[in-house]
Each structure stands twice: as structure tokens, then as C-alpha cells.
Design an enzyme around this catalytic site. Sequence first.
Site, mmCIF file in Angstrom:
data_model
loop_
_atom_site.group_PDB
_atom_site.id
_atom_site.type_symbol
_atom_site.label_atom_id
_atom_site.label_comp_id
_atom_site.label_asym_id
_atom_site.label_seq_id
_atom_site.Cartn_x
_atom_site.Cartn_y
_atom_site.Cartn_z
ATOM 1 N N ASP A 39 19.629 10.959 14.722
ATOM 2 C CA ASP A 39 19.850 12.333 14.266
ATOM 3 C C ASP A 39 20.263 12.326 12.792
ATOM 4 O O ASP A 39 20.372 13.383 12.160
ATOM 5 C CB ASP A 39 20.845 13.089 15.153
ATOM 6 C CG ASP A 39 22.264 12.551 15.065
ATOM 7 O OD1 ASP A 39 22.455 11.444 14.509
ATOM 8 O OD2 ASP A 39 23.191 13.227 15.549
ATOM 9 N N SER A 40 20.427 11.116 12.234
ATOM 10 C CA SER A 40 20.604 10.993 10.782
ATOM 11 C C SER A 40 19.393 11.555 10.044
ATOM 12 O O SER A 40 19.442 11.735 8.826
ATOM 13 C CB SER A 40 20.819 9.526 10.388
ATOM 14 O OG SER A 40 19.778 8.719 10.906
ATOM 15 N N ASP A 78 17.790 9.394 19.600
ATOM 16 C CA ASP A 78 19.207 9.723 19.433
ATOM 17 C C ASP A 78 19.420 11.182 19.836
ATOM 18 O O ASP A 78 18.821 12.084 19.237
ATOM 19 C CB ASP A 78 19.536 9.534 17.942
ATOM 20 C CG ASP A 78 21.017 9.452 17.680
ATOM 21 O OD1 ASP A 78 21.792 9.310 18.634
ATOM 22 O OD2 ASP A 78 21.385 9.513 16.492
ATOM 23 N N LYS A 108 20.117 7.315 22.879
ATOM 24 C CA LYS A 108 21.480 6.997 22.423
ATOM 25 C C LYS A 108 22.338 8.249 22.493
ATOM 26 O O LYS A 108 21.871 9.343 22.163
ATOM 27 C CB LYS A 108 21.475 6.460 20.983
ATOM 28 C CG LYS A 108 22.898 6.173 20.462
ATOM 29 C CD LYS A 108 22.895 5.435 19.144
ATOM 30 C CE LYS A 108 22.684 6.332 17.944
ATOM 31 N NZ LYS A 108 23.710 7.382 17.769
ATOM 32 N N GLU A 110 26.120 9.679 21.163
ATOM 33 C CA GLU A 110 27.417 9.514 20.500
ATOM 34 C C GLU A 110 28.456 9.677 21.601
ATOM 35 O O GLU A 110 28.527 10.720 22.259
ATOM 36 C CB GLU A 110 27.593 10.534 19.379
ATOM 37 C CG GLU A 110 26.733 10.183 18.187
ATOM 38 C CD GLU A 110 27.081 10.933 16.910
ATOM 39 O OE1 GLU A 110 28.147 11.577 16.846
ATOM 40 O OE2 GLU A 110 26.273 10.872 15.971
ATOM 41 N N GLU A 177 30.112 1.968 14.787
ATOM 42 C CA GLU A 177 29.917 2.455 13.417
ATOM 43 C C GLU A 177 31.237 2.552 12.667
ATOM 44 O O GLU A 177 32.193 3.174 13.150
ATOM 45 C CB GLU A 177 29.220 3.828 13.451
ATOM 46 C CG GLU A 177 29.005 4.392 12.038
ATOM 47 C CD GLU A 177 28.020 5.553 11.967
ATOM 48 O OE1 GLU A 177 27.420 5.909 12.999
ATOM 49 O OE2 GLU A 177 27.849 6.089 10.856
#
Length: 263
Positions: A39-40, A78, A108, A110, A177
Site C-alpha cells: 500500500d506504499s 498488501d 499482508k 499490518e 519495520e
Amino acid sequence: MPTAQDLGDDRPIAMLTAYDAVTAEIADAAGVDVLLVGDSMGNAVLGYDTTLPVTVDEVASRTGAVVRGVDDALVVADMPFLSFGVDESEAIKNCGRMIQEEGADGIKLESGPHTVALTERLTQLGIPVMAHLGLTPQRINQLGGYSRQGTTREAADEIRDLAVAHEDAGAFALVLEHVPANLAAAVTEELSIPTIGIGAGPDCDGQVLVLTDAVGLSDWAPSFSKQFGDVRGEMAAAVEDYVEAVTEGSFPADEHTYVEEDL
Ligand code: KIV
């Protein structure tokens, strides 16, 4: 075709983000093990200031593109802000879409206390889950910045406990991270699933960077990132040459031009 279970068997895992087929194809051919459709993309290529506006549709569309560009690498989608954690069946639908419709090998999340049960449920359903602890940018409005996490004994213990809880829930890998290297080393030692670090030192089982940072396309990159190229400079020079050639009339030249004799 590798599976999530093949990761990290014999050497460090090289993971990068990718958001389109052409860069995925280049990264795959270069030997990247895992491509994360992060999502970056919000900051890296969509022009947002944070990852928060990124939608399920955007991740889905770009996951499909990355899958189409790849022969060997594992592709992980993500899950964006609020696509999980609100309603379980909605989360399963969103995550399942990445696998069923777009061809991803895993997703993925978070992670936090709220994703332990969801990780277990998704895993039971056949959706491989990569967990993500430490700095989780979807929490930017609570964190107040992208600072290092796990810097106190209490915070470090919470990350260690959550790492174990997600492994026990069935996660196949864990992204760590922006945490102290000694915390990442301790978590890596404790888990049997691979850890993949970003700003987490050398002792994880693998490393991940945002592709646009790694190749030198971003106009800014975090200090823990390294630029392995100058794609921004190369691209700027190529585009300047193009503009100059068009405006001075040297492009298109004879070799770029076709004339039909009978017309
Ligand atoms: O979105 C992303 O690119 C990520 C990586 C930095 C791990 O979550």
C-alpha cells in the site's frame, strides 16, 4: 513455482515492492524472491501523502498487473487501511479477492492484537498471511510520524508477543519495520517463520525495500533505505533528450518514419 512455505530455507530472502507488470518483470528476472504489492503505492506512485487513501480496488488492480509480470517470484498483496479489522466477512472477501481474482500467492496485514484471530481464520481458509509489526504506517494518525518502534522494554515485549501470536495463528512470514536491530534479531531467533526486515538491521531472515526507493526513483527515501541506482536521474535525462529532439525537429528521423510509395 515457490509457495509461501518455501521461503527462507537456505539464504536471506530478497523482497521488494512492485506496483505494475513492467517493474515486476524486471525484479522477477533479477531474482527477487517476493514482490509485495505494497500500500506504499499511495506515496510511491499514486501521489498521496500517506497510504491511507489507497483502496482495495487499487491494490487489486495492481496485484493483477504484478502477477501478470512475474514467472517465479511470490506475489503478496498488501491489504489497505480498513479493508480488514472492521468486519470479518468483509475482510475475508477483500483478502480472498486478491488470491481468487488477481492470482496473488498471499496477503499482508499490518498487524496488531486485532489481527491474530483474523490471521488464524484466513489461514484456515487457505489464504497465506504475512504479518507486519513495528512501524505500521496505517497508524500514522496515532503514531504522529514514521518513527522507530519498539524502543522501550514494554513496546519491545509487545512486538515479541505479537510476533509469536501471529506465528501461532499461522502467519507464514513476518515483516518487521523500523525497529531496533537487536529486537529484530531476538524476534528472528524466537520464531520459526522467516522475518523480513525494513529498517530492522541485518539479522532478519530477509530484507524488503520500497522499489522506487531502492532504484532511486523516489524524490525522498528513509535513512534506513539504500539507493542502488539513479532511475530518477536516468529518466529525467531521457525525457529531456526526447523533449529537445521533438522541439528541435530531430525526432522522428528517417529511421523512425515510413512512407507509402503508392500514395
Ligand atoms: O507497503 C509497503 O510497501 C510495506 C513494506 C514497506 C513492508 O508495507
